[in-house]
Design an enzyme around this catalytic site. Structure first.
Site, PDB file in Angstrom:
ATOM      1  N   LYS A   1       0.813  -1.219   0.000  1.00 43.25           N
ATOM      2  CA  LYS A   1       0.000   0.000   0.000  1.00 43.25           C
ATOM      3  C   LYS A   1       0.849   1.272   0.000  1.00 43.25           C
ATOM      4  O   LYS A   1       0.342   2.347  -0.285  1.00 43.25           O
ATOM      5  CB  LYS A   1      -0.967  -0.005   1.181  1.00 43.25           C
TER       6      LYS A   1
HETATM    7  C1  LIG Z   1      -4.542  -4.438   1.946  1.00 38.54           C
HETATM    8  C2  LIG Z   1      -3.864  -5.750   1.939  1.00 38.54           C
HETATM    9  C3  LIG Z   1      -4.330  -6.821   1.155  1.00 38.54           C
HETATM   10  C4  LIG Z   1      -5.593  -6.717   0.342  1.00 38.54           C
HETATM   11  O1  LIG Z   1      -5.507  -5.795  -0.703  1.00 38.54           O
HETATM   12  P1  LIG Z   1      -6.832  -5.247  -1.409  1.00 38.54           P
HETATM   13  O2  LIG Z   1      -6.382  -4.244  -2.377  1.00 38.54           O
HETATM   14  O3  LIG Z   1      -7.665  -4.645  -0.309  1.00 38.54           O
HETATM   15  O4  LIG Z   1      -7.526  -6.413  -2.015  1.00 38.54           O
HETATM   16  C5  LIG Z   1      -3.592  -7.983   1.135  1.00 38.54           C
HETATM   17  N1  LIG Z   1      -2.472  -8.115   1.888  1.00 38.54           N
HETATM   18  C6  LIG Z   1      -2.000  -7.128   2.657  1.00 38.54           C
HETATM   19  C7  LIG Z   1      -0.781  -7.349   3.457  1.00 38.54           C
HETATM   20  C8  LIG Z   1      -2.674  -5.906   2.704  1.00 38.54           C
HETATM   21  O5  LIG Z   1      -2.209  -4.940   3.483  1.00 38.54           O
END
Ligand SMILES: *Cc1c(COP(=O)(O)O)cnc(C)c1O
Length: 432
Positions: free
Chosen positions: A107
């Site tokens: 993210k």
């Molecule tokens: C946010 C997250 C996900 C899921 O991603 P999405 O875009 O919400 O589907 C998977 N793994 C980790 C470690 C995350 O932080």
């Protein structure tokens, strides 16, 4: 570029409006009117380009009409100041390590890009302060808080479910101070998300405050995630394995995988996608039955995927014109219990000396079970295993070291504001 709403009732927005508002006025999600394919020449030479060069070409297709080229390039290059290596785990499975950024999770890419883009619009227009509201089940909060830390003209409120995020995750967004406020909500992640969504629709609140979201509903956070799918392919192609690539994405709110699907629409040669779920298998059930039935999330060891009503499902439907049949030709699903996730982590550590985090483990396992002869799989390793230290150590029976970047957060002091799950309380706090 114009952006329309997946609910089709709001008028089109500009990029700036879409980024500043987050959600369309009819509560739909913004979608670009056009998804531009990249040139044949680009794909022919992609393996000769750097991550930043590739990302800039992709960013130009999305945002080039709206942002001066030198500014966009600067935003892309500043965002991607870390590597995203593709690591071979078995003969036909590769891990795309998305955890080399500041908070060690994928993210970081979207959050850093969005902070810079929003900062650009605020400077350009001399806008009043923008308040970013973000609901988190763990990793979003830390990535957004760190991505936006110190950006002038922006205040960030992180809403997280009390007692449902790991200590390390919590430290990453409660210790920063400055323009970052952490709200500890007495409820679940879905309650946090509901508070944020309701806030955007509340007329009085929006008259007093400029609010926007930094969840993956925001196009500035969600679209840049396409960058690393292209770079993953470039690395695979360089290794001579570019044919029949299958990409598996551990999914919660489905922002990450949707960005990959946009990539495919732009011509990226990925033959198909797999969405890996934990026991929150709403999308998996949709693929099996054609019926979408959201339900309250349940807690798992892959907690960033504990989502009961994935926001970006609306984007997936829109991208495929609501055709369940066509969606099933591009995407298949998988769902795993905590025991299966733990078994996978243990087995891959013992047999291949590769340490998975619980989210990446869902991705790895879906490939190990679902790859067909002649296919090469890439799973997105969405977070560093040390972010889930206690869980990981218990499973593999060994202690693991914490990277210095993460250790630095642990020495900070937690500061957070307790909050009920009642919207009236949240509203009063924001207005006060
Ligand atoms: C946010 C997250 C996900 C899921 O991603 P999405 O875009 O919400 O589907 C998977 N793994 C980790 C470690 C995350 O932080």
């Amino acid at each position: 570029m114009k952006y329309y709403s997946t609910n089709l009732k709001a008028t089109d927005a500009t990029l700036e409006e879409a980024v500043v508002k987050g959600l369309a006025s009819d509560r739909g999600l913004f979608m670009p009117r056009e998804i531009k394919p990249l040139s044949q020449e680009f794909y022919e030479h992609i393996e000769e380009l750097s991550f930043q060069e590739i990302a800039y070409r992709v960013a130009d297709a999305f945002f080039g009409e709206d942002i001066p080229a030198d500014t966009l390039k600067q935003i892309v290059y500043d965002t991607l100041s870390f590597d995203v290596p593709l690591v071979k785990v078995t003969d036909n499975i590769y891990s795309l390590e998305l955890f080399h950024g500041p908070t060690l999770a994928f993210k970081d890419v979207g959050a850093r890009f969005m902070a810079r883009l929003l900062g650009y619009f605020i400077r350009k227009e001399g806008k009043k302060e923008v308040n970013v509201l973000v609901a988190t089940s763990g990793d979003t909060g830390s990535a957004v808080a760190n991505g936006f830390l110190g950006v002038e003209g922006i205040h960030v409120y992180v809403l997280y479910p009390k007692g449902k995020v790991s200590e390390i995750q919590e430290k990453q967004f409660t210790t920063l101070g400055r323009n970052i406020t952490a709200l500890e909500v007495d409820g679940t992640f879905d309650d946090c998300q509901a508070l944020v969504k309701t806030a955007f629709m509340d007329r009085e609140l929006n008259e007093h405050l400029q609010l926007t979201s930094a969840n993956s509903i925001n196009v500035a956070r969600f679209l840049p995630q396409a960058f690393y799918y292209f770079y993953a392919y470039a690395q695979l192609k360089k290794a001579g394995r570019g044919a029949n690539a299958v990409v598996c994405v551990p999914s919660g709110n489905f922002g990450n995988i949707t960005a990959g699907l946009f990539g495919k629409r732009m011509g990226l040669p990925v033959s198909r996608f797999i969405a890996a779920n934990n026991r929150n298998d709403i999308f998996y059930q949709y693929l099996q039955t054609g019926v979408y039935s959201p339900r309250p999330s349940i807690a798992t060891i892959a907690n960033a995927m504990d989502v009961g009503d994935p926001s970006n499902f609306a984007r997936v439907l829109d991208l495929y014109q609501n055709s369940h049949e066509v969606i099933c030709t591009d995407i298949s699903g998988a769902t795993y219990t905590d025991e299966q996730i733990a078994d996978t982590m243990r087995q891959v550590w013992q047999e291949h000396r590769y340490l998975l985090d619980p989210h990446g483990a869902c991705g790895y396992r879906a490939l190990a079970e679902g790859l067909r002869p002649g296919e090469t799989g890439i799973f997105l390793e969405t977070a560093h295993p040390a972010k889930f230290k206690d869980t990981v150590e218990k499973i593999i029976g060994e202690s693991i070291s914490i990277p210095a970047k993460l250790q630095a957060f642990m020495s900070g002091e937690k500061q957070s504001q307790p909050m009920s799950r009642e919207f009236a309380d949240f509203k009063k706090y924001l207005l006060g």
